[in-house]
Design a protein around this motif. Structure first.
Motif, PDB file in Angstrom:
ATOM      1  N   LEU A  25       0.841  -1.191   0.000  1.00 29.72           N
ATOM      2  CA  LEU A  25       0.000   0.000   0.000  1.00 29.72           C
ATOM      3  C   LEU A  25       0.880   1.247   0.000  1.00 29.72           C
ATOM      4  CD1 LEU A  25      -2.797  -0.899   2.604  1.00 29.72           C
ATOM      5  CD2 LEU A  25      -2.983  -0.870   0.117  1.00 29.72           C
ATOM      6  N   ASP A  26       0.641   2.107  -0.971  1.00 31.47           N
ATOM      7  CA  ASP A  26       1.327   3.389  -1.038  1.00 31.47           C
ATOM      8  C   ASP A  26       0.352   4.455  -0.509  1.00 31.47           C
ATOM      9  OD1 ASP A  26       2.844   5.573  -1.497  1.00 31.47           O
ATOM     10  OD2 ASP A  26       2.884   5.396  -3.700  1.00 31.47           O
ATOM     11  N   VAL A  27       0.381   4.667   0.816  1.00 28.08           N
ATOM     12  CA  VAL A  27      -0.613   5.546   1.448  1.00 28.08           C
ATOM     13  C   VAL A  27      -0.262   7.009   1.280  1.00 28.08           C
ATOM     14  CG1 VAL A  27      -1.224   3.767   3.126  1.00 28.08           C
ATOM     15  CG2 VAL A  27       0.599   5.384   3.665  1.00 28.08           C
ATOM     16  N   VAL A  28       0.882   7.312   0.701  1.00 33.15           N
ATOM     17  CA  VAL A  28       1.300   8.706   0.537  1.00 33.15           C
ATOM     18  C   VAL A  28       0.895   9.249  -0.818  1.00 33.15           C
ATOM     19  CG1 VAL A  28       3.254  10.292   0.552  1.00 33.15           C
ATOM     20  CG2 VAL A  28       3.208   8.356   2.144  1.00 33.15           C
ATOM     21  N   TYR A  29       1.140   8.501  -1.872  1.00 34.93           N
ATOM     22  CA  TYR A  29       0.929   9.014  -3.237  1.00 34.93           C
ATOM     23  C   TYR A  29      -0.264   8.389  -3.940  1.00 34.93           C
ATOM     24  CZ  TYR A  29       5.654  10.736  -2.436  1.00 34.93           C
ATOM     25  OH  TYR A  29       6.743  11.365  -1.910  1.00 34.93           O
ATOM     26  N   ASN A  30      -0.820   7.320  -3.433  1.00 38.16           N
ATOM     27  CA  ASN A  30      -1.938   6.635  -4.087  1.00 38.16           C
ATOM     28  C   ASN A  30      -3.214   6.872  -3.271  1.00 38.16           C
ATOM     29  OD1 ASN A  30      -3.804   4.703  -5.105  1.00 38.16           O
ATOM     30  ND2 ASN A  30      -2.090   3.538  -5.963  1.00 38.16           N
ATOM     31  N   ALA A  31      -4.187   7.576  -3.874  1.00 40.19           N
ATOM     32  CA  ALA A  31      -5.422   7.915  -3.152  1.00 40.19           C
ATOM     33  C   ALA A  31      -6.244   6.687  -2.824  1.00 40.19           C
ATOM     34  CB  ALA A  31      -6.250   8.902  -3.983  1.00 40.19           C
ATOM     35  N   VAL A  32      -6.250   5.694  -3.749  1.00 42.93           N
ATOM     36  CA  VAL A  32      -7.022   4.476  -3.484  1.00 42.93           C
ATOM     37  C   VAL A  32      -6.428   3.739  -2.294  1.00 42.93           C
ATOM     38  CG1 VAL A  32      -7.755   2.252  -4.429  1.00 42.93           C
ATOM     39  CG2 VAL A  32      -7.767   4.297  -5.881  1.00 42.93           C
ATOM     40  N   HIS A  33      -5.122   3.639  -2.275  1.00 43.02           N
ATOM     41  CA  HIS A  33      -4.467   2.956  -1.145  1.00 43.02           C
ATOM     42  C   HIS A  33      -4.692   3.728   0.150  1.00 43.02           C
ATOM     43  CE1 HIS A  33      -1.457   0.655  -3.920  1.00 43.02           C
ATOM     44  NE2 HIS A  33      -2.737   0.507  -4.273  1.00 43.02           N
ATOM     45  N   ARG A  34      -4.688   5.038   0.069  1.00 42.88           N
ATOM     46  CA  ARG A  34      -4.932   5.834   1.278  1.00 42.88           C
ATOM     47  C   ARG A  34      -6.346   5.616   1.811  1.00 42.88           C
ATOM     48  NH1 ARG A  34      -2.179   7.963   5.455  1.00 42.88           N
ATOM     49  NH2 ARG A  34      -3.616   9.309   6.577  1.00 42.88           N
ATOM     50  N   ALA A  35      -7.317   5.520   0.931  1.00 45.19           N
ATOM     51  CA  ALA A  35      -8.695   5.271   1.361  1.00 45.19           C
ATOM     52  C   ALA A  35      -8.820   3.904   2.008  1.00 45.19           C
ATOM     53  CB  ALA A  35      -9.646   5.390   0.174  1.00 45.19           C
ATOM     54  N   ILE A  36      -8.103   2.910   1.457  1.00 44.08           N
ATOM     55  CA  ILE A  36      -8.150   1.561   2.050  1.00 44.08           C
ATOM     56  C   ILE A  36      -7.534   1.591   3.444  1.00 44.08           C
ATOM     57  CG2 ILE A  36      -7.244  -0.775   1.817  1.00 44.08           C
ATOM     58  CD1 ILE A  36      -7.463  -0.400  -1.228  1.00 44.08           C
ATOM     59  N   TRP A  37      -6.406   2.277   3.600  1.00 43.58           N
ATOM     60  CA  TRP A  37      -5.743   2.344   4.917  1.00 43.58           C
ATOM     61  C   TRP A  37      -6.621   3.080   5.943  1.00 43.58           C
ATOM     62  CZ3 TRP A  37      -2.811   0.478   8.313  1.00 43.58           C
ATOM     63  CH2 TRP A  37      -2.280   1.255   9.359  1.00 43.58           C
ATOM     64  N   ASP A  38      -7.268   4.155   5.508  1.00 44.59           N
ATOM     65  CA  ASP A  38      -8.163   4.880   6.424  1.00 44.59           C
ATOM     66  C   ASP A  38      -9.334   4.014   6.853  1.00 44.59           C
ATOM     67  OD1 ASP A  38      -6.554   7.093   6.294  1.00 44.59           O
ATOM     68  OD2 ASP A  38      -7.759   8.124   4.769  1.00 44.59           O
ATOM     69  N   ALA A  39      -9.837   3.194   5.946  1.00 40.06           N
ATOM     70  CA  ALA A  39     -10.948   2.306   6.311  1.00 40.06           C
ATOM     71  C   ALA A  39     -10.515   1.279   7.342  1.00 40.06           C
ATOM     72  CB  ALA A  39     -11.496   1.615   5.065  1.00 40.06           C
ATOM     73  N   PHE A  40      -9.251   0.903   7.313  1.00 42.73           N
ATOM     74  CA  PHE A  40      -8.749  -0.069   8.297  1.00 42.73           C
ATOM     75  C   PHE A  40      -8.545   0.557   9.683  1.00 42.73           C
ATOM     76  CE2 PHE A  40      -7.420  -2.969   4.798  1.00 42.73           C
ATOM     77  CZ  PHE A  40      -7.892  -4.146   5.336  1.00 42.73           C
ATOM     78  N   CYS A  41      -7.985   1.757   9.726  1.00 41.89           N
ATOM     79  CA  CYS A  41      -7.517   2.271  11.012  1.00 41.89           C
ATOM     80  C   CYS A  41      -8.292   3.471  11.548  1.00 41.89           C
ATOM     81  CB  CYS A  41      -6.033   2.643  10.908  1.00 41.89           C
ATOM     82  SG  CYS A  41      -5.703   3.984   9.745  1.00 41.89           S
ATOM     83  N   ALA A  42      -9.049   4.185  10.733  1.00 42.82           N
ATOM     84  CA  ALA A  42      -9.717   5.407  11.192  1.00 42.82           C
ATOM     85  C   ALA A  42     -11.095   5.082  11.768  1.00 42.82           C
ATOM     86  CB  ALA A  42      -9.845   6.402  10.035  1.00 42.82           C
TER      87      ALA A  42
END
Length: 1155
Positions: A25-42
């Motif tokens: 997961l590239d949570v810095v430059y990839n918006a899709v990956h960032r949305a997936i990470w936020d769904a996991f931890c936020a």
């Protein structure tokens, strides 16, 4: 060891959760990956599975796995638990590594993408070599997948990808990036949680498998280590019940270890760790009693494991931390819903933690030579290690012989104060005031030792009130000593004098020489001289304090200090009292102030003044050494002797009815050349201990010795802080003449007689009379008072007549005033007669106008004068439930006197409603009748009811008006008209009305003519069948049986001649009537209007007969002989026994027969 080294590691205190690493997961430059990470931890809710996620790069290096040991034969463990093991499994070694890869099933370059994904999976496996960590792949796709079985290509490519990556089908997941991303994430979390559960289950089995290689001779530490690891993995697996079981087993094993100087610290450290885990899980399982029992067991087992005597301070620090952490656990459980009680709450554990922290400080000072010992910390630091971290928990980094140097890192006072503050908060929450006060005293002493005198003084001053109230004089003396030192070191003049006065007073437990020294210091302060230093003060702080005192002295010229001594126990006691609870206006007000000192030496004051609620009187209540006042010896208070100071003044007329209160007493010490200190007592004096002392004095049976005439026993003096100024005693008499009780609605007469006994003229005499205020509000609306008794009161008259002018009253003169009262309801009433006047008098050379008043009250009961009973009867005097249209009936009224006084019935009147009509003109039959108590009078009226509207079932009868007054009333008293509303009566119609005309009596063997009138009251022709039944008492002539027709609204007459055969009351021949067209109408209903009996006289032969015939015709009646002439003329007849006999109606044989 420093306090920080006893803190529990954060990985032990946190909640263990499964660690899952996310790669790809590239949570810095990839918006899709960032949305997936936020769904996991936020914004993770409590209902989601407990997993700790962390994003790691694909080539992340995980901790290397050590070579698995196949035998423990020659292995000797170096410690119980490594310091990094818990953190490694919480944050470094994942239970599952999830590779995220963007790949759709219809990817054109499927082969290349599949190969790339397999390569990344292999890189992850290589970095995890030797670990049992699971690997899973999540494909990030742009499209929503079809249901299983419908997309054949997806199934084939998924199988191919699993083969290429060496994955099982349960380890490959698809994550569509759609609007329902959170829902897919939650499903993924549940799948990840199952994989993590499998991993930790495998780790538990792996650790348990080592047990068969261990022996209890050399591997005792490993038994503890493996049980701890098993319990910790169970917590990661969220199996808290098994985790608690393994922790308990580890705790039992650790206390089986042999202890010696080198490992006792490690054993205590690990025992503390395991105990913390057990207690936390018990609170989590809602079994607080088990947690408390475990902690008590832990303390009992470990409190004697001190080790070297030189390290006793270290053991005390460890004990303090144990209590502190258990208190934190207890408090956290309470915040989550656990209910604590007063005798079992976290405050006790914080208190014990503070106690051991204080013990550690004491032992460290004892070991190092006290805080003043100037010993440097050794260099190099013996606590330093090459890595900065110890390998095992609880082990030392230096040799045993060098451990004494740790005492230089002394525990800070802030730690003790923080623990005491937590304990105070808990005891305040659970309402334990004494425990709270005790700990606040300890906090104040700690602040004193840290030289924070302001905070110490604030805390000590707060708790002193409680100790004064509960009379803990020994504790109060100790606290006052500390507070006195604080105020001295800060050069707080006001506080210093206040505490000194209390330490010199009777509540202090100090010796006489100590009290004498403190009193001399107070004398120096009054002279602007610095006092002597207090014992047990820090010498360096004393020097700074002396400089402050000198500075205060140079700035204190003309300074006035006011000390509120009401809530303390000073060395001067004060009691002020008025001589009487009330004073008449023509008597001077007298006030006494009593002073008593408990100091070792006499006390001289400069001024004594009393403050009153009316400040105009303050000028008369001052004792001043500069004025004309008393001699110098009266300004000096001798210890043990009661001094009295008297004041008097004349009250003002405008203060009549007001209360004069002592608002304060001020005693001035010192002089204008130095400092002036005012001791202020609120109210009439007294202090924190005087109320209890007064109570003890009243209960004491101790015999008091006789005192000289000029001296007063202090215990016999009571405080009287207020007095009432009341009007001059009136010298007039007020008498009330009346005849109770009052009768309802009558004009009740009351004569007020006023006579003066004054020696001078009573001017402006005013009378207030009527209903006394303050009673039921309804009474004021039903009571009316007037001076004119010749007219009846109405609602415009008031219940109280105020300020009726009566003029002046000469000495011995008498005047009268009549009052008329009308009460419209019954019950008791309190009436007030208030007479006010003014006289001129002279008091101590001062002319004043005195207002005097005299009050008289009387309770008057109002009763009902009479009761009226109304009933409807037929002409045969039978009770009627309803009447018939145009059929005569009787209205009878019975008047029963309830008055204790004779009643004069002036007249009566029958006011009929439009629905009623009188047969003849109704006239009063009780006019001018006088009724005594219990007597009654009756009236009888013959009425008919005209036809009513169809559907009307009941009609009004009208009103019965009685005009009356009491017999003894004057002729001018108006007559009372009492209106009685007659009851409604039910009305019915009858189809056929039959009545008879016959004489009032008959004679034996003489013809008796009887005519029957039959009237048809229907709208149709009625066929009537009549028959006369034979009778043994009569012979008759006429139609014995006949059938006839009667037209609507007409009347048919039937004539018969009856021939009586027997004397006395005889039954008339029975007339039977049947209506052929109305068979429902019974003959009994039609016969109810006919007479059934008649009185038959005996026929007399000879002269006697002519005598009686020439008279008025009489007949015999048991116990009462009436004549027709008497019956017609009399209105009320009484028997010999006094019972009233109702008036008789016109002659009726039926009525005579009934009587």
């Amino acid at each position: 060891m420093s306090p920080a080294q006893w803190d529990l590691p954060p990985e032990l205190c946190c909640r263990p959760m499964a660690f899952v690493a996310l790669t790809g997961l590239d949570v810095v430059y990839n918006a899709v990956h960032r949305a997936i990470w936020d769904a996991f931890c936020a914004n993770r809710r409590a209902d989601r599975v407990p997993i700790s996620f962390k994003v790691l790069p694909g080539d992340h290096e995980y901790p290397k796995c050590r070579t698995k040991r196949t035998s423990y034969e020659w292995y000797i463990p170096k410690g119980i638990l490594k310091t990094g093991w818990m953190n490694k499994h919480l944050n470094l070694v994942p239970a599952l590594v999830v590779l995220f890869y963007e790949l759709d099933w219809d990817e054109p370059q499927w082969k290349e993408k599949q190969s790339e994904c397999a390569t990344k999976v292999e890189i992850v496996r290589t970095s995890l070599q030797g670990r049992n960590t699971k690997v899973a792949v999540v494909l990030i796709q742009k499209k929503t997948p079809l249901p299983p079985g419908e997309d054949v290509m997806a199934s084939e490519r998924a199988a191919a990808l699993c083969n290429a990556c060496d994955l099982s089908g349960k380890s490959l997941f698809v994550l569509p990036h759609t609007d329902h991303l959170v829902g897919y994430i939650i499903r993924l979390e549940n799948a990840f949680y199952e994989h993590a559960q499998t991993y930790y289950y495998t780790e538990i089995r792996r650790v348990k498998s080592h047990k068969e290689f261990l022996n209890k001779t050399t591997h005792q530490l490993l038994f503890v280590r493996h049980q701890f690891k098993t319990a910790f993995f169970s917590e990661l697996k969220q199996d808290t019940q098994n985790a608690l079981k393994y922790y308990r087993a580890a705790y039992s094993l650790i206390h089986e270890l042999r202890t010696h100087e080198t490992n006792i610290l490690e054993i205590k450290t690990m025992a503390g760790f395991i105990n913390y885990k057990i207690c936390r899980l018990c609170f989590q399982h809602n079994t607080p009693l088990d947690a408390i029992a475990q902690f008590r067991k832990h303390i009992d087992l470990c409190k004697k494991k001190i080790g070297s005597a030189e390290l006793a301070f270290e053991h005390a620090a460890w004990m303090s931390k144990q209590f502190q952490y258990f208190g934190d656990l207890f408090d956290e459980a309470i915040k989550l819903g656990l209910t604590a009680i007063q005798t079992q709450n976290p405050g006790f554990y914080y208190q014990q933690a503070a106690h051991y922290a204080q013990e550690r400080k004491r032992l460290a000072f004892q070991l190092c030579g006290g805080p003043e010992a100037n010993l440097g910390y050794p260099a190099p630091d013996p606590l330093e290690t090459p890595t900065g971290i110890l390998d095992f928990y609880g082990q030392r980094a230096w040799r045993q012989g060098h451990q004494i140097s740790t005492c230089f890192k002394l525990v800070s006072q802030e730690l003790i104060i923080a623990l005491l503050s937590n304990a105070v908060a808990q005891f305040k929450k659970y309402k334990c005031p004494r425990m709270k006060s005790r700990l606040m005293v300890q906090m104040g002493e700690e602040y004193y030792h840290t030289k924070d005198y302001a905070k110490a003084l604030k805390l000590l001053d707060y708790v002193m009130c409680d100790y004064r109230t509960e009379r803990w004089w020994g504790l109060l003396t100790s606290i006052l000593g500390t507070a006195l030192r604080c105020s001295y070191l800060m050069a707080q003049v006001k506080d210093y004098v206040s505490y000194s006065m209390e330490l010199v007073g009777r509540a202090s437990m100090l010796r006489e020489d100590q009290k004498s020294r403190i009193q001399k210091n107070v004398a120096k302060v009054l002279k602007n001289e610095p006092p002597e230093a207090e014992p047990d003060c820090d010498p360096s702080a004393v020097k700074a304090a002396q400089a402050l005192w000198n500075e205060r002295g140079s700035q204190a010229s003309g300074e006035d200090l006011i000390l509120e001594v009401q809530d303390s126990v000073p060395f001067v006691q004060c009691k002020a009292r008025f001589l009487h609870p009330s004073f008449h206006l023509d008597v001077p007000v007298q006030l006494h102030v009593f002073l008593l000192t408990d100091s070792p030496h006499p006390v001289r004051f400069s001024k004594l003044c009393v403050s009153l609620s009316n400040q105009d009187y303050n000028q008369y209540c001052v004792v001043d050494s500069l004025g004309q006042a008393p001699a110098q010896e009266d300004m000096c208070l001798v210890p043990g002797r009661t001094h009295r100071y008297s004041f008097r003044f004349v009250a003002r007329p405008e203060d009549v009815g007001k209360k004069i209160e002592i608002t304060g007493v001020d005693l001035m010490l010192g002089s204008e050349n130095g400092r002036c200190i005012f001791l202020n007592w609120r109210g009439g004096g007294g202090d924190a201990a005087s109320s209890h002392e007064a109570l003890q004095a009243t209960r004491s049976f101790k015999r008091r010795g006789r005192l000289p005439e000029n001296e007063v026993d202090w215990d016999t003096v009571s405080i009287q802080a207020s007095t009432m100024i009341i009007s001059r005693v009136p010298r007039i008499s007020v008498q009330l003449h009346h005849e109770p009780p009052a009768l309802n609605n009558e004009m009740y007469c009351m004569m007020v007689t006023i006579q003066s006994h004054e020696d001078i003229v009573a001017r402006d005499l005013k009378l207030t009379a009527g209903l006394k205020p303050g009673q039921d509000a309804n009474l004021s609306h039903t009571t009316h008072v007037t001076l004119d008794g010749s007219k009846m009161c109405d609602d415009s008259h008031r219940a109280l007549l105020p300020d009726i002018p009566m003029g002046d009253l000469q000495p011995q003169e008498k005047m009268e005033k009549p009052l008329s009262i009308r009460c419209s309801t019954t019950g008791p009433r309190i009436f007030l007669v208030h007479v006010a006047y003014t006289v001129d008098t002279c008091i101590e050379g001062r002319d004043i106008v005195c207002k005097c008043h005299k009050d008289e009250t009387v309770t008057i009961e109002t009763v009902v004068p009479f009761e009226v009973a109304v009933k409807f009867v037929s002409t045969k005097f039978e009770h009627l439930e309803h009447v018939f249209v145009d059929v005569p009936f009787l209205l009878m009224t019975d008047i029963l006197s309830m008055s204790p006084w004779p009643l004069h019935l002036v007249t009566s009147e029958l006011q009929l409603a439009p629905t009623m009509a009188a047969v003849d003109q109704p006239a009063s039959q009780v006019e001018e009748v006088v009724l005594q108590t219990g007597e009654s009078a009756s009236e009888c009226f013959c009425l008919t009811c005209p036809p009513v509207h169809h559907g009307t079932t009941g009609v009004a009868s009208g009103q019965y008006v009685m005009s009356w007054k009491r017999k003894s009333a004057n002729a001018t008293i108006p007559v009372v008209n009492t209106v009685i509303t007659l009851p409604h009566v039910a009305v019915e119609t009858i189809p056929l009305y039959v009545h008879a005309d016959l004489p009032s009596f008959g004679r034996v063997r003489e013809s008796l003519p009887v005519k029957y009138h039959i009237q048809n009251r229907t709208a149709i022709v009625q066929e009537v069948e009549m028959s006369v039944e034979p009778s043994d008492a009569f012979m008759f002539s006429g139609l014995k049986q006949v059938r006839l027709r009667i037209l609507p609204g007409t009347e048919q007459d039937m004539l018969y001649n009856f021939y009586p055969l027997m004397a006395g009351y005889q039954m008339l021949p029975l007339l039977n009537i049947n209506l052929l067209r109305l068979p429902a109408v019974s003959g009994q209903l039609l016969r109810r209007f006919l007479p059934s009996r008649i009185f038959i006289k005996v026929t007399f032969n000879g002269p006697a007969n002519s005598g009686i015939e020439s008279g008025a015709r009489c007949w015999s009646y048991p116990s009462l002989i009436l004549t027709v002439s008497q019956r017609r003329s009399s209105k009320v007849l009484r028997q010999k026994m006094g019972r009233t006999v109702p008036l008789l109606c016109p002659p009726s044989p039926n009525r005579l027969s009934r009587r």
